[in-house]
Design a protein around this motif. Structure first.
Motif, PDB file in Angstrom:
ATOM      1  N   PRO A 103       1.055  50.298-128.878  1.00 50.22           N
ATOM      2  CA  PRO A 103       2.474  50.067-129.028  1.00 50.22           C
ATOM      3  C   PRO A 103       2.646  48.590-127.890  1.00 50.22           C
ATOM      4  O   PRO A 103       2.257  48.751-126.839  1.00 50.22           O
ATOM      5  CB  PRO A 103       3.206  51.100-128.623  1.00 50.22           C
ATOM      6  N   THR A 104       3.829  47.999-128.345  1.00 53.92           N
ATOM      7  CA  THR A 104       4.351  46.960-127.384  1.00 53.92           C
ATOM      8  C   THR A 104       5.310  47.687-126.509  1.00 53.92           C
ATOM      9  O   THR A 104       5.995  48.360-126.733  1.00 53.92           O
ATOM     10  CB  THR A 104       4.781  45.799-128.174  1.00 53.92           C
ATOM     11  N   THR A 105       4.843  47.344-125.227  1.00 57.46           N
ATOM     12  CA  THR A 105       5.744  48.366-124.115  1.00 57.46           C
ATOM     13  C   THR A 105       5.615  47.767-122.723  1.00 57.46           C
ATOM     14  O   THR A 105       4.695  46.930-122.342  1.00 57.46           O
ATOM     15  CB  THR A 105       5.198  49.773-124.207  1.00 57.46           C
ATOM     16  N   GLU A 106       6.592  48.381-122.036  1.00 58.22           N
ATOM     17  CA  GLU A 106       6.299  48.317-120.406  1.00 58.22           C
ATOM     18  C   GLU A 106       5.671  49.369-119.939  1.00 58.22           C
ATOM     19  O   GLU A 106       5.686  50.726-120.610  1.00 58.22           O
ATOM     20  CB  GLU A 106       7.636  48.401-119.816  1.00 58.22           C
ATOM     21  N   GLY A 107       4.687  49.219-119.479  1.00 61.60           N
ATOM     22  CA  GLY A 107       3.710  50.640-119.003  1.00 61.60           C
ATOM     23  C   GLY A 107       2.273  49.974-118.432  1.00 61.60           C
ATOM     24  O   GLY A 107       2.190  49.050-118.048  1.00 61.60           O
ATOM     25  N   ARG A 151       4.591  44.367-122.448  1.00 68.90           N
ATOM     26  CA  ARG A 151       5.554  43.430-122.210  1.00 68.90           C
ATOM     27  C   ARG A 151       5.542  43.017-120.556  1.00 68.90           C
ATOM     28  O   ARG A 151       5.587  41.755-120.118  1.00 68.90           O
ATOM     29  CB  ARG A 151       6.809  43.986-122.530  1.00 68.90           C
ATOM     30  N   ARG A 163       6.467  58.446-120.824  1.00 66.80           N
ATOM     31  CA  ARG A 163       5.767  58.929-122.264  1.00 66.80           C
ATOM     32  C   ARG A 163       4.532  58.783-122.108  1.00 66.80           C
ATOM     33  O   ARG A 163       3.835  57.720-121.608  1.00 66.80           O
ATOM     34  CB  ARG A 163       6.537  58.021-123.111  1.00 66.80           C
ATOM     35  N   SER A 179       0.113  43.741-126.089  1.00 68.14           N
ATOM     36  CA  SER A 179       0.911  44.835-126.105  1.00 68.14           C
ATOM     37  C   SER A 179       1.818  44.954-124.982  1.00 68.14           C
ATOM     38  O   SER A 179       2.605  45.691-124.976  1.00 68.14           O
ATOM     39  CB  SER A 179       0.296  45.849-126.640  1.00 68.14           C
ATOM     40  N   ARG A 185      11.209  53.027-117.844  1.00 64.72           N
ATOM     41  CA  ARG A 185      10.838  53.669-119.083  1.00 64.72           C
ATOM     42  C   ARG A 185       9.421  53.666-119.431  1.00 64.72           C
ATOM     43  O   ARG A 185       9.260  53.272-120.739  1.00 64.72           O
ATOM     44  CB  ARG A 185      11.690  53.995-120.106  1.00 64.72           C
ATOM     45  N   PRO A 186       8.337  53.975-118.642  1.00 68.79           N
ATOM     46  CA  PRO A 186       6.948  53.667-118.726  1.00 68.79           C
ATOM     47  C   PRO A 186       6.447  54.477-119.864  1.00 68.79           C
ATOM     48  O   PRO A 186       6.755  55.494-119.966  1.00 68.79           O
ATOM     49  CB  PRO A 186       6.574  53.852-117.452  1.00 68.79           C
ATOM     50  N   LEU A 187       5.541  53.754-120.475  1.00 70.98           N
ATOM     51  CA  LEU A 187       4.383  54.528-121.378  1.00 70.98           C
ATOM     52  C   LEU A 187       3.150  54.400-120.748  1.00 70.98           C
ATOM     53  O   LEU A 187       2.613  53.042-120.309  1.00 70.98           O
ATOM     54  CB  LEU A 187       4.421  53.604-122.629  1.00 70.98           C
TER      55      LEU A 187
END
Ligand SMILES: C[S@@+](CC[C@H](N)C(=O)[O-])C[C@H]1O[C@@H](n2cnc3c(N)ncnc32)[C@H](O)[C@@H]1O
Length: 323
Positions: A123-127, A200, A92, A198, A59-61
């Motif tokens: 934001p902290t995220t996978e992306g 991950r 997203r 940020s 669910r990439p950002l």
């Protein structure tokens, strides 16, 4: 009596003032062109390049830094919607933008996409965190030998260099013996550290005009420039706040500090090589070259600008978060 401030504080304030002015800065009627403003093929090419990485993510950002009028975001999202609906549906998109005025412009241009949000912190995220001409707008300290540049009113004042972070930077980058003006991108490095923290997992893509340490000798007076109405202004102090002040990006520093922050450089290449190694860009280029109608000829000339006048000045840095 004006206040004495270091160049970094002066530049931070003036860039903020400039980008917050409620007037257009982009394109023919503004102060400068950027690649996304030239043609949609730029954002589409970036989108095409990122497909294999996004496919691997659940669910990439995508986080875009300093999105201007939002055209690259529009072109990236439109490209996925049309060509990769499975990527589009799970994607997203977040924009980190300092200018309240540009945020409003971006909201209008991107109103057809309900997956875009605006953030005050990354934001902290996978992306994937990406930018075009963002890092050049971040403030820099300016030093020459053992002195740092300060500004009082519009006068330059050189004071003994005391800042420990700057001294550490000069040591780490092996610049201590250089006699030329050097711009110290502490803000860019702090930003890079935030980017790494940020993520991950994922990637960082930065496109900008810049140099490596080996190319620094070409800029003995440094690289600070002010643009107004497509012209370079000689006196950056008198037009500051109403012109675009920027410093070319030190890509060697982004790569060197990247290692420390956990970002491994996958590649640094010229914008020309980046575009010419992209199957989508080549397809569009070939198709335009085979047409004679005026609009195709005009588009072809814009693509050539991306390859020729911008092609070597601009570089593309791609970094991967080390897990
Ligand atoms: C030269 S423009 C590039 C715009 C866009 N990426 C393009 O290529 O057309 C710089 C962008 O970065 C934004 N910006 C400048 N400094 C910033 C900061 N400290 N934080 C967030 N955005 C910033 C500006 O408002 C503007 O949107």
């Amino acid at each position: 009596m004006g206040e004495l401030k270091n160049f970094r504080d002066f530049m931070e304030q003036k860039v903020k003032e400039y980008y917050s002015l409620p007037c257009n800065k982009f394109g023919a009627g503004g102060d400068f062109f950027t690649a996304p403003e030239l043609d949609s093929v730029f954002g589409e090419t970036v989108a095409h390049f990122l497909v294999p990485f996004l496919k691997e993510m659940e669910r990439p950002l995508l986080v875009e830094l300093g999105a201007g009028r939002g055209l690259m975001a529009r072109d990236i999202l439109s490209y996925y919607r049309k060509n990769f609906p499975s990527v589009f549906s799970k994607l997203r998109y977040a924009i980190y933008e300092i200018s309240p005025y540009l945020r409003e412009v971006q909201k209008k241009i991107l109103s057809e996409f309900d997956k875009v949000t605006w953030v005050d912190e990354i934001p902290t995220t996978e992306g994937i965190i990406l930018s075009n001409e963002f890092f050049d707008a971040l403030p820099v300290h300016v030093v020459q030998e053992d002195k740092e540049l300060f500004i009082k009113n519009t006068e330059e004042v050189w004071l003994p260099l005391k800042n420990k972070k700057i001294k550490d930077f000069l040591e780490k980058m092996n610049y201590t013996n250089l006699k030329q003006r050097i711009e110290i991108p502490l803000d860019a490095l702090e930003f890079l550290s935030k980017i790494s923290k940020s993520l991950r997992s994922g990637f960082h893509l930065a496109i900008d005009y810049g140099y490596t340490s080996a190319e620094m000798y070409r800029f003995p007076q440094g690289t600070l420039t002010a643009y107004k109405k497509h012209k370079v202004k000689n006196d950056i102090y008198s037009c500051a706040g109403t012109a675009d002040i920027s410093a070319m990006v030190n890509f060697s520093a982004l790569m060197e500090y990247g290692k420390e922050f956990g970002l491994r450089t996958v590649f640094l290449k010229s914008q020309r090589d980046f575009l010419m190694s992209n199957g989508y860009f080549i397809k569009v280029l070939k198709s335009l070259a085979g047409q004679e109608n005026p609009s195709a000829v005009e588009r072809l000339s814009r693509l050539k600008t991306m390859l020729i006048s911008m092609g070597d000045r601009f570089k593309v840095l791609f970094q991967c978060k080390e897990l």
